[in-house]
Structures are given as structure tokens and as C-alpha cells.
Motif scaffolding. Structure first.
Motif, PDB file in Angstrom:
ATOM      1  N   GLY A  26     -12.178  31.783  -4.884  1.00 27.74           N
ATOM      2  CA  GLY A  26     -13.622  31.609  -4.761  1.00 27.74           C
ATOM      3  C   GLY A  26     -14.146  30.371  -5.478  1.00 27.74           C
ATOM      4  O   GLY A  26     -15.235  30.393  -6.045  1.00 27.74           O
ATOM      5  N   LEU A  27     -13.364  29.294  -5.458  1.00 26.47           N
ATOM      6  CA  LEU A  27     -13.752  28.058  -6.137  1.00 26.47           C
ATOM      7  C   LEU A  27     -14.346  27.057  -5.153  1.00 26.47           C
ATOM      8  O   LEU A  27     -13.809  26.859  -4.064  1.00 26.47           O
ATOM      9  CB  LEU A  27     -12.528  27.417  -6.805  1.00 26.47           C
ATOM     10  N   ALA A  28     -15.409  26.416  -5.570  1.00 25.66           N
ATOM     11  CA  ALA A  28     -16.009  25.350  -4.767  1.00 25.66           C
ATOM     12  C   ALA A  28     -15.110  24.123  -4.818  1.00 25.66           C
ATOM     13  O   ALA A  28     -14.229  24.010  -5.677  1.00 25.66           O
ATOM     14  CB  ALA A  28     -17.391  25.007  -5.309  1.00 25.66           C
ATOM     15  N   SER A  29     -15.330  23.178  -3.911  1.00 25.90           N
ATOM     16  CA  SER A  29     -14.465  21.999  -3.820  1.00 25.90           C
ATOM     17  C   SER A  29     -14.522  21.119  -5.060  1.00 25.90           C
ATOM     18  O   SER A  29     -13.596  20.352  -5.317  1.00 25.90           O
ATOM     19  CB  SER A  29     -14.813  21.174  -2.584  1.00 25.90           C
ATOM     20  N   ASP A  30     -15.579  21.231  -5.839  1.00 19.35           N
ATOM     21  CA  ASP A  30     -15.698  20.411  -7.053  1.00 19.35           C
ATOM     22  C   ASP A  30     -15.499  21.223  -8.334  1.00 19.35           C
ATOM     23  O   ASP A  30     -15.672  20.716  -9.431  1.00 19.35           O
ATOM     24  CB  ASP A  30     -17.069  19.731  -7.088  1.00 19.35           C
ATOM     25  N   GLN A  31     -15.104  22.463  -8.195  1.00 17.32           N
ATOM     26  CA  GLN A  31     -14.969  23.357  -9.337  1.00 17.32           C
ATOM     27  C   GLN A  31     -13.531  23.376  -9.854  1.00 17.32           C
ATOM     28  O   GLN A  31     -12.585  23.429  -9.082  1.00 17.32           O
ATOM     29  CB  GLN A  31     -15.383  24.771  -8.916  1.00 17.32           C
ATOM     30  N   GLY A  32     -13.381  23.324 -11.183  1.00 14.99           N
ATOM     31  CA  GLY A  32     -12.064  23.362 -11.799  1.00 14.99           C
ATOM     32  C   GLY A  32     -11.771  24.734 -12.384  1.00 14.99           C
ATOM     33  O   GLY A  32     -12.525  25.691 -12.179  1.00 14.99           O
ATOM     34  N   ILE A  33     -10.679  24.808 -13.116  1.00 14.19           N
ATOM     35  CA  ILE A  33     -10.297  26.045 -13.795  1.00 14.19           C
ATOM     36  C   ILE A  33     -10.179  25.747 -15.285  1.00 14.19           C
ATOM     37  O   ILE A  33      -9.956  24.601 -15.680  1.00 14.19           O
ATOM     38  CB  ILE A  33      -8.979  26.626 -13.242  1.00 14.19           C
ATOM     39  N   GLU A  34     -10.327  26.780 -16.098  1.00 12.52           N
ATOM     40  CA  GLU A  34     -10.271  26.612 -17.547  1.00 12.52           C
ATOM     41  C   GLU A  34      -9.213  27.521 -18.150  1.00 12.52           C
ATOM     42  O   GLU A  34      -8.933  28.598 -17.617  1.00 12.52           O
ATOM     43  CB  GLU A  34     -11.633  26.947 -18.156  1.00 12.52           C
ATOM     44  N   ALA A  35      -8.657  27.086 -19.271  1.00  9.91           N
ATOM     45  CA  ALA A  35      -7.659  27.882 -19.983  1.00  9.91           C
ATOM     46  C   ALA A  35      -8.243  29.251 -20.326  1.00  9.91           C
ATOM     47  O   ALA A  35      -9.402  29.368 -20.701  1.00  9.91           O
ATOM     48  CB  ALA A  35      -7.220  27.160 -21.254  1.00  9.91           C
ATOM     49  N   GLY A  36      -7.443  30.277 -20.145  1.00  7.90           N
ATOM     50  CA  GLY A  36      -7.868  31.641 -20.426  1.00  7.90           C
ATOM     51  C   GLY A  36      -8.459  32.365 -19.242  1.00  7.90           C
ATOM     52  O   GLY A  36      -8.583  33.593 -19.250  1.00  7.90           O
ATOM     53  N   GLU A  37      -8.816  31.625 -18.223  1.00  9.05           N
ATOM     54  CA  GLU A  37      -9.399  32.208 -17.011  1.00  9.05           C
ATOM     55  C   GLU A  37      -8.301  32.913 -16.208  1.00  9.05           C
ATOM     56  O   GLU A  37      -7.152  32.488 -16.193  1.00  9.05           O
ATOM     57  CB  GLU A  37     -10.007  31.065 -16.192  1.00  9.05           C
ATOM     58  N   LYS A  38      -8.646  33.980 -15.538  1.00  9.73           N
ATOM     59  CA  LYS A  38      -7.718  34.695 -14.662  1.00  9.73           C
ATOM     60  C   LYS A  38      -7.877  34.153 -13.250  1.00  9.73           C
ATOM     61  O   LYS A  38      -8.992  34.006 -12.757  1.00  9.73           O
ATOM     62  CB  LYS A  38      -8.011  36.203 -14.651  1.00  9.73           C
ATOM     63  N   VAL A  39      -6.740  33.853 -12.596  1.00  5.20           N
ATOM     64  CA  VAL A  39      -6.750  33.384 -11.211  1.00  5.20           C
ATOM     65  C   VAL A  39      -5.696  34.141 -10.425  1.00  5.20           C
ATOM     66  O   VAL A  39      -4.756  34.698 -10.991  1.00  5.20           O
ATOM     67  CB  VAL A  39      -6.503  31.863 -11.097  1.00  5.20           C
ATOM     68  N   LYS A  40      -5.854  34.122  -9.119  1.00  5.24           N
ATOM     69  CA  LYS A  40      -4.887  34.766  -8.228  1.00  5.24           C
ATOM     70  C   LYS A  40      -3.964  33.694  -7.647  1.00  5.24           C
ATOM     71  O   LYS A  40      -4.420  32.607  -7.288  1.00  5.24           O
ATOM     72  CB  LYS A  40      -5.611  35.496  -7.098  1.00  5.24           C
ATOM     73  N   ILE A  41      -2.694  34.041  -7.571  1.00  4.22           N
ATOM     74  CA  ILE A  41      -1.723  33.175  -6.906  1.00  4.22           C
ATOM     75  C   ILE A  41      -0.883  34.036  -5.974  1.00  4.22           C
ATOM     76  O   ILE A  41      -0.848  35.257  -6.122  1.00  4.22           O
ATOM     77  CB  ILE A  41      -0.806  32.410  -7.899  1.00  4.22           C
ATOM     78  N   VAL A  42      -0.229  33.408  -5.035  1.00  6.03           N
ATOM     79  CA  VAL A  42       0.651  34.103  -4.103  1.00  6.03           C
ATOM     80  C   VAL A  42       2.059  33.619  -4.398  1.00  6.03           C
ATOM     81  O   VAL A  42       2.304  32.405  -4.546  1.00  6.03           O
ATOM     82  CB  VAL A  42       0.277  33.776  -2.641  1.00  6.03           C
ATOM     83  N   SER A  43       3.008  34.546  -4.489  1.00  8.76           N
ATOM     84  CA  SER A  43       4.399  34.166  -4.697  1.00  8.76           C
ATOM     85  C   SER A  43       5.308  35.224  -4.107  1.00  8.76           C
ATOM     86  O   SER A  43       4.860  36.322  -3.754  1.00  8.76           O
ATOM     87  CB  SER A  43       4.707  33.968  -6.182  1.00  8.76           C
TER      88      SER A  43
END
Length: 77
Positions: A57-74
Motif C-alpha cells: 500500500g505504498l505510493a510511488s514516492d513513499q519509502g520505508i523506514e527501519a522498524g516498519e513491518k512490510v509484506k514480502i512474497v517468497s
């Protein structure tokens, strides 16, 4: 639709054994990680960054920060 169904076929045991399911994982961003870097870990050859952004759910100009939870596929481990 009919043309698509014509492409279905049975797979053999050897081919089936090679198939690994993809799973969704929630991970914590570590210091220095970027959207582009996290996207490289996805098992997709095309549009990895865009897929990562949509998945999280990130916009094209939005970054991520340390400690934040994100989803990945593997692949399932």
C-alpha cells in the motif's frame, strides 16, 4: 476462454516435485533497506518494485523506514 483451457495439461511427478508454493511473509525493515532493495528479494522478474508497493500500500514516492513491518512474497522454506 476456450483457448486458455486448451493449454491445461497433466504434469508428471518429477515436474510436480519441482513446484514450490509462494508464501506471504511479514518482515521488519532493517536500517538501510529500501523499497528497491526489498523488491529484489521478490520472486518476480518484472515489475518487482511496483508489486512490492501495491502489496504494501505504498505510493510511488513513499519509502520505508527501519522498524516498519512490510509484506514480502517468497518460496516456502
Amino acid at each position: 476462454m476456450r483457448r486458455t483451457t486448451y493449454s491445461f495439461r497433466r504434469i508428471g511427478a518429477a515436474e510436480a516435485a519441482k513446484i514450490r508454493p509462494l508464501r506471504l511473509h511479514v518482515v521488519t525493515v532493517t536500517p538501510g533497506e529500501t523499497v528497491a532493495g526489498m523488491a529484489k528479494s521478490l520472486p518476480f522478474e518484472s515489475y518487482a518494485v511496483e508489486r512490492f508497493r501495491v502489496l504494501n500500500g505504498l505510493a510511488s514516492d513513499q519509502g520505508i523506514e527501519a522498524g516498519e513491518k512490510v509484506k514480502i512474497v517468497s518460496e516456502d522454506k
